[in-house]
Design a protein around this motif. Structure first.
Motif, PDB file in Angstrom:
ATOM      1  N   ASP A  64       0.829  -1.209   0.000  1.00  0.00           N
ATOM      2  CA  ASP A  64       0.000   0.000   0.000  1.00  0.00           C
ATOM      3  C   ASP A  64       0.865   1.261   0.000  1.00  0.00           C
ATOM      4  O   ASP A  64       0.520   2.250  -0.651  1.00  0.00           O
ATOM      5  N   ARG A  65       1.993   1.241   0.717  1.00  0.00           N
ATOM      6  CA  ARG A  65       2.894   2.403   0.698  1.00  0.00           C
ATOM      7  C   ARG A  65       3.445   2.651  -0.701  1.00  0.00           C
ATOM      8  O   ARG A  65       3.506   3.790  -1.162  1.00  0.00           O
ATOM      9  N   GLU A  68       0.679   4.186  -2.784  1.00  0.00           N
ATOM     10  CA  GLU A  68       0.457   5.580  -2.372  1.00  0.00           C
ATOM     11  C   GLU A  68       1.546   6.507  -2.909  1.00  0.00           C
ATOM     12  O   GLU A  68       1.257   7.621  -3.348  1.00  0.00           O
ATOM     13  N   TRP A  74      -4.257  11.444  -5.923  1.00  0.00           N
ATOM     14  CA  TRP A  74      -5.211  10.435  -5.472  1.00  0.00           C
ATOM     15  C   TRP A  74      -4.736   9.888  -4.141  1.00  0.00           C
ATOM     16  O   TRP A  74      -3.558   9.922  -3.843  1.00  0.00           O
ATOM     17  N   SER A  75      -5.657   9.315  -3.399  1.00  0.00           N
ATOM     18  CA  SER A  75      -5.279   8.545  -2.219  1.00  0.00           C
ATOM     19  C   SER A  75      -5.823   7.137  -2.432  1.00  0.00           C
ATOM     20  O   SER A  75      -6.789   6.937  -3.172  1.00  0.00           O
ATOM     21  N   SER A  77      -7.528   5.301  -0.544  1.00  0.00           N
ATOM     22  CA  SER A  77      -8.914   5.134  -0.094  1.00  0.00           C
ATOM     23  C   SER A  77      -9.930   5.668  -1.101  1.00  0.00           C
ATOM     24  O   SER A  77     -11.084   5.246  -1.085  1.00  0.00           O
ATOM     25  N   ARG A  78      -9.523   6.569  -1.982  1.00  0.00           N
ATOM     26  CA  ARG A  78     -10.443   7.114  -2.993  1.00  0.00           C
ATOM     27  C   ARG A  78     -10.586   6.224  -4.215  1.00  0.00           C
ATOM     28  O   ARG A  78     -11.495   6.420  -5.021  1.00  0.00           O
ATOM     29  N   ARG A  84      -8.017  -0.608  -6.664  1.00  0.00           N
ATOM     30  CA  ARG A  84      -7.111  -0.720  -5.513  1.00  0.00           C
ATOM     31  C   ARG A  84      -6.539  -2.138  -5.407  1.00  0.00           C
ATOM     32  O   ARG A  84      -5.340  -2.333  -5.207  1.00  0.00           O
TER      33      ARG A  84
END
Length: 145
Positions: A64-65, A68, A74-75, A77-78, A84
Motif C-alpha cells: 500500500d505504501r 500511495e 489520489w489517495s 482510499s479514494r 485498488r
C-alpha cells in the motif's frame, strides 16, 4: 501461463470479497479458501492465486505504501475497490515474484482492469504500475507506447 492469468482473476475476486467483508488481514487466505470451495477453482489455478493472496497479506503495508507513493492527486482510499486490489496484486507480483517480467505483470493487470474496472481503469493501472516498476527495478522499465 493461462493458469496464471486465471489465478490472477481468482486472486482479485478473493481480495474484493475480503475487502467487502471488512478487510481483516487474518481472513484473507480464508476468503480464498472459501471461494475455491464454493466456485470449484482447479488446483492449478488455485496454487498461484494462493501465492498472490499470501504475498498481499504478508506485505500489505509495504504494498500500500508503494502504491500511495506513485498515485498522483489520489489517495488509496479514494480508488475503487477493484482498482485498488488490481494495484495490490500487481505490486505484489512486481516486488515479490521473480519469474514474471514486469511488463508481463503490467499487461496482465491491465487485462483485469479492462475486464472488471471502469473504462479509465486500464490506463490508470498501467500508469501506476509502470511507475512502481521503475521504482522497484529501474533496469526493467522501458518506454511505453
Amino acid at each position: 501461463m493461462k493458469e496464471r492469468s486465471r489465478a490472477r482473476g481468482w486472486a482479485l475476486q478473493a481480495l474484493y470479497a475480503w475487502e467487502s467483508r471488512g478487510g481483516e488481514r487474518e481472513t484473507l487466505v480464508l476468503v480464498l479458501q472459501e471461494l475455491a470451495e464454493q466456485l470449484r477453482i482447479s488446483p492449478r489455478n488455485r496454487l498461484y492465486a494462493d501465492v498472490l493472496v499470501r504475498l498481499v497479506g504478508q506485505n500489505f503495508a509495504r504494498i500500500d505504501r508503494l502504491i500511495e507513493q506513485h498515485l498522483t492527486n489520489w489517495s488509496l482510499s479514494r480508488l475503487s475497490v477493484v482498482d485498488r486490489n488490481i494495484l495490490r496484486l500487481g505490486v505484489a507480483e512486481l516486488a515479490y515474484v521473480d519469474d514474471v517480467p514486469g511488463r508481463v505483470t503490467i499487461r496482465e493487470m491491465i487485462r483485469l482492469a479492462e475486464r472488471y474496472g471502469t473504462p479509465e481503469s486500464p490506463r490508470f493501472v498501467n500508469g501506476v504500475l509502470d511507475a512502481v516498476m521503475r521504482h522497484i527495478d529501474p533496469g526493467d522499465a522501458a518506454p511505453r507506447s
